[in-house]
Design a protein around this motif. Structure first.
Motif, PDB file in Angstrom:
ATOM      1  N   ASP A 119       1.752   5.132  -9.620  1.00 28.67           N
ATOM      2  CA  ASP A 119       3.203   5.101  -9.773  1.00 28.67           C
ATOM      3  C   ASP A 119       3.684   6.079 -10.855  1.00 28.67           C
ATOM      4  OD1 ASP A 119       2.018   3.671 -11.765  1.00 28.67           O
ATOM      5  OD2 ASP A 119       3.419   1.987 -11.718  1.00 28.67           O
ATOM      6  N   ASP A 178      -4.948  -3.161  -6.654  1.00 27.72           N
ATOM      7  CA  ASP A 178      -3.973  -3.220  -5.561  1.00 27.72           C
ATOM      8  C   ASP A 178      -2.816  -2.247  -5.780  1.00 27.72           C
ATOM      9  OD1 ASP A 178      -2.983  -4.476  -7.787  1.00 27.72           O
ATOM     10  OD2 ASP A 178      -1.854  -5.975  -6.634  1.00 27.72           O
ATOM     11  N   LEU A 179      -2.999  -1.288  -6.728  1.00 26.47           N
ATOM     12  CA  LEU A 179      -1.905  -0.380  -7.085  1.00 26.47           C
ATOM     13  C   LEU A 179      -2.157   1.038  -6.569  1.00 26.47           C
ATOM     14  CD1 LEU A 179      -1.370  -1.381 -10.835  1.00 26.47           C
ATOM     15  CD2 LEU A 179      -0.048  -2.152  -8.858  1.00 26.47           C
ATOM     16  N   ARG A 180      -1.101   1.625  -6.054  1.00 25.93           N
ATOM     17  CA  ARG A 180      -1.103   3.058  -5.827  1.00 25.93           C
ATOM     18  C   ARG A 180      -0.541   3.741  -7.080  1.00 25.93           C
ATOM     19  NH1 ARG A 180      -1.786   5.296  -0.891  1.00 25.93           N
ATOM     20  NH2 ARG A 180      -2.002   3.900   0.908  1.00 25.93           N
ATOM     21  N   GLY A 238       1.673   1.199 -13.876  1.00 19.78           N
ATOM     22  CA  GLY A 238       0.381   0.533 -13.757  1.00 19.78           C
ATOM     23  C   GLY A 238      -0.775   1.495 -13.575  1.00 19.78           C
ATOM     24  N   TYR A 239      -0.520   2.639 -12.932  1.00 20.97           N
ATOM     25  CA  TYR A 239      -1.602   3.560 -12.588  1.00 20.97           C
ATOM     26  C   TYR A 239      -1.047   4.980 -12.686  1.00 20.97           C
ATOM     27  CZ  TYR A 239      -5.355   5.587  -9.626  1.00 20.97           C
ATOM     28  OH  TYR A 239      -6.394   6.327  -9.111  1.00 20.97           O
ATOM     29  N   ARG A 242       8.075   2.799  -6.961  1.00 23.59           N
ATOM     30  CA  ARG A 242       8.095   3.047  -8.408  1.00 23.59           C
ATOM     31  C   ARG A 242       7.537   4.420  -8.780  1.00 23.59           C
ATOM     32  NH1 ARG A 242       4.575  -0.396 -10.978  1.00 23.59           N
ATOM     33  NH2 ARG A 242       5.777  -0.209 -12.912  1.00 23.59           N
ATOM     34  N   LYS A 284      -6.187   4.622  -5.304  1.00 26.74           N
ATOM     35  CA  LYS A 284      -5.774   3.229  -5.456  1.00 26.74           C
ATOM     36  C   LYS A 284      -6.543   2.603  -6.619  1.00 26.74           C
ATOM     37  CE  LYS A 284      -4.463  -0.714  -2.627  1.00 26.74           C
ATOM     38  NZ  LYS A 284      -4.551  -1.363  -1.297  1.00 26.74           N
ATOM     39  N   ASP A 298       3.159   5.621  -5.144  1.00 21.38           N
ATOM     40  CA  ASP A 298       3.865   4.383  -4.796  1.00 21.38           C
ATOM     41  C   ASP A 298       5.273   4.731  -4.326  1.00 21.38           C
ATOM     42  OD1 ASP A 298       3.778   1.190  -5.407  1.00 21.38           O
ATOM     43  OD2 ASP A 298       5.783   2.029  -5.728  1.00 21.38           O
TER      44      ASP A 298
END
Length: 666
Positions: free
Chosen positions: A154, A150-152, A78-79, A192, A147, A189
């Motif tokens: 990964d 809501d994602l760190r 995601g990031y 993940r 961030k 994360d």
């Protein structure tokens, strides 16, 4: 069509190397090698931390960009953080991914529009239509608190983040490791998160080598070939793009430029630390002209027994002189010579540098080389003042060469003519300990060539005279000596209290042949001079077994009796030191090269390992020459210059020794 796309997507998802070949053929002009498939598998594997080392231009960054774009399109993360050595380089890597995402029609036909309509991508960010974000950062930034919504992060890709400044010392590498473990990894994360690092080692101690040795990291190395570059069995890792012929040419090209360490580091992934680089470029001192051309030279040769250009050593050769603690390098070479070529070079180089003495490794000075040299001396009628050298037995060649380090650091080794006059030597200095080292090995022998304590340490340029022409009114002495089959002579002009060495000879032939030649040369050069021959008392005492005595008699040169050798040693010192009427009492013409070589260090007391001098000088032609000169000088000086008065009458006693007599000649 949808079914076809679904099948393709399934195939690409299962085989990312296949997907790279299908989606980015324009980025792969040559056939991909097997290690590219392994690299793609390493990117896709479930391991959390992976290190990929590949040679320069091995396409590791290209494969990384393609895999990240495929993963982003599939939504496998995601990031993602793309971290480069600097912010600018990270943005360049992201820009390459953006270009493919917007221009690659094959990619868009499978995944649809990658860029969301109306969405403007920033310089350091790109958000795909599926909500995946790729973000570029430089290693110099702080990695706390990352961030995206809501994602760190990964996924993190560290691309060649080290530079020379970051591997300069242990503290710098420690700082990078702290940043990795205390900033980046905690920011990822926890479930993940995956980190992929690509690069080449820049030092023996760097982040790459530390991660390579860490069992927590999955590590793979891909050098440009799988063995010794010169081994015919070695295979290239990417033969379609970098065949072995190209690899060997590239290696040789960088070696000639003095960058072999760089080649081994960038292409063979061999980490080289500063402790393995004993000689730095700024330690090489150079000088356009010889500051003391009168100083005698020494040719040091380290012969090679074979001439295989690929595998054998070269014959290393240097021409040196010493002034104080400074060593001047006048010439250097490293060639694949046959024995006859080595011998030709020894004679020509010695002649070019005014009959320079020749020092050669004794381990090679056997019948393989010695017998042809003896034959060549007789054929040319020229003697090389040979100084045998023993190869070190207590250390290897690399350790022996390391003995040069303090001299380079002190600036005591100077290249005369500049670096351009010594390209092979400079390349060996900068490449060491990699690559060829034959010229360096020859240079390292200077510590043995110039070892020992000169018998006449006070001799200097003030005792040198150039182009001296003796007056007919002055008497001349011809100081002979012989040792074995070696015959020496020094012609001295006596100007009252002053003595000038006008010429000298070192002959390889027996006295019966050498004496007539020397006598003929002296008479031709000085037809009206009053020349008296001299021999050491030790020789005359053994006249019945010394062939030089009958040889002198046959040439009608009945020798005067000189001093005993041990008593006469050092007889030149008072005259060398004493100055009268603006000139020293002992002078040597620049043409008397053998005497110059001897007085400048060839005639010396060997020093043993405990630092103590031997009681006798080192044997060799220089000692033979100087002992003849000293014995004549001792008697001439002790008689206060009345030893050869005008109109002297001489006779010969029953033992063959000449003496002065008041009886008139017949």
């Amino acid at each position: 069509m949808a079914l076809t796309n679904a099948a393709l997507l399934t195939s690409i998802s299962e085989d990312r190397a296949l997907g790279s070949a299908m989606l980015f053929p324009h980025r792969h002009p040559q056939a991909s090698p097997a290690f590219h498939i392994e690299v793609m598998d390493l990117w896709r594997c479930a391991d959390e931390w992976v290190l990929i080392e590949a040679f320069r231009e091995g396409a590791k960054s290209t494969l990384s960009e393609e895999h990240l774009l495929i993963e982003a399109c599939f939504g496998n993360f995601g990031y993602c953080l793309i971290i480069g050595e600097t912010y600018t380089k990270a943005c360049q890597r992201l820009e390459a991914i953006k270009f493919e995402a917007t221009r690659n029609m094959r990619l868009q036909s499978l995944f649809g529009r990658v860029k969301q309509a109306g969405r403007v991508w920033n310089e350091h960010q790109m958000e795909l239509a599926n909500g995946v974000l790729l973000e570029a950062h430089g290693w110099e930034e702080e990695f706390r608190g990352f961030k995206w919504r809501d994602l760190r992060p990964d996924r993190a890709y560290l691309d060649d983040i080290e530079n020379k400044e970051r591997v300069k010392d242990k503290a710098s590498v420690d700082a990078s490791m702290r940043k990795l473990y205390l900033e980046l990894i905690p920011a990822m994360d926890k479930v993940r998160g995956k980190i992929r690092v690509t690069g080449t080692p820049l030092a023996e101690d760097c982040m790459i080598t530390r991660l390579r040795e860490n069992p927590d990291w999955t590590s793979r190395r891909y050098p440009i070939c799988n063995g010794d570059i010169d081994d015919p069995e070695t295979e290239a890792l990417w033969p379609e793009r970098y065949p072995m012929d190209w690899i060997r040419r590239k290696r040789d090209e960088m070696e000639r430029a003095g960058q072999l360490r760089g080649f081994m580091q960038e292409y063979m992934l061999m980490a080289i630390g500063s402790q393995d680089k004993p000689f730095e470029s700024d330690q090489i001192r150079e000088m356009a002209l010889d500051p003391a051309p009168w100083m005698p030279k020494v040719v040091i040769t380290d012969p090679a027994r074979t001439v295989d250009v690929k595998k054998s050593d070269r014959t290393g050769r240097v021409v040196l002189s010493r002034l104080g603690t400074t060593i001047y390098v006048h010439a250097s070479s490293g060639e694949y010579w046959k024995p006859n070529e080595i011998i030709d070079d020894l004679f020509s180089t010695s002649q070019r540098f005014n009959d320079a003495a020749v020092a050669i490794e004794k381990n090679s000075l056997d019948e393989w080389l010695l017998q042809p040299m003896r034959a060549e001396m007789l054929r040319r009628g020229v003697t090389l003042a040979l100084k045998p050298l023993s190869a070190p037995q207590d250390r290897d060649k690399e350790q022996f060469i390391m003995g040069l380090q303090p001299f380079f650091q002190a600036g005591d080794i100077v290249l005369v003519g500049g670096r351009s006059a010594h390209p092979k030597l400079v390349a060996e200095i900068l490449n060491f300990p990699s690559g060829k080292r034959d010229i360096l090995n020859a240079l390292a022998y200077f510590q043995r060539v110039f070892s020992g304590a000169p018998v006449y340490e006070e001799f200097g340029e003030w005792n040198l005279i150039d182009g001296y022409e003796p007056s007919q009114r002055h008497a001349m002495a011809l100081a002979f000596n012989a040792a074995g089959a070696e015959t020496t002579a020094a012609l001295i002009c006596i100007e009252g209290e002053r003595m000038v060495v006008v010429a000298d000879w070192i002959s390889p032939v027996p006295p019966a042949q050498a004496v007539p030649d020397i006598a003929q040369l002296v008479r031709a050069a000085f037809p009206r001079a009053r020349v008296t021959a001299w021999l050491p008392a030790d020789v005359l005492d053994q006249s019945d077994r010394m062939p030089i005595v009958p040889a002198l008699r046959a040439a009608k040169m009945h020798p005067m009796r000189g001093g005993y050798i041990n008593v006469s040693r050092g007889a030149l010192s008072p005259m060398i030191r004493t100055e009268s009427r603006g000139k020293r009492l002992f002078l040597v013409d620049s043409g008397a090269t053998h005497t110059l070589n001897a007085l400048a260090g060839g005639y010396n007391f060997p020093v043993n390992r405990t630092g103590n001098k031997d009681s006798l000088p080192e044997t060799g032609p220089h000692r033979t020459l100087m002992e003849g000169l000293e014995s004549a000088t001792y008697v001439i000086c002790s008689q206060h210059n009345d030893v050869i008065p005008d109109g002297v009458h001489t006779a010969v006693n029953p033992q063959g020794a000449s003496y002065m007599t008041s009886l008139p000649r017949r």
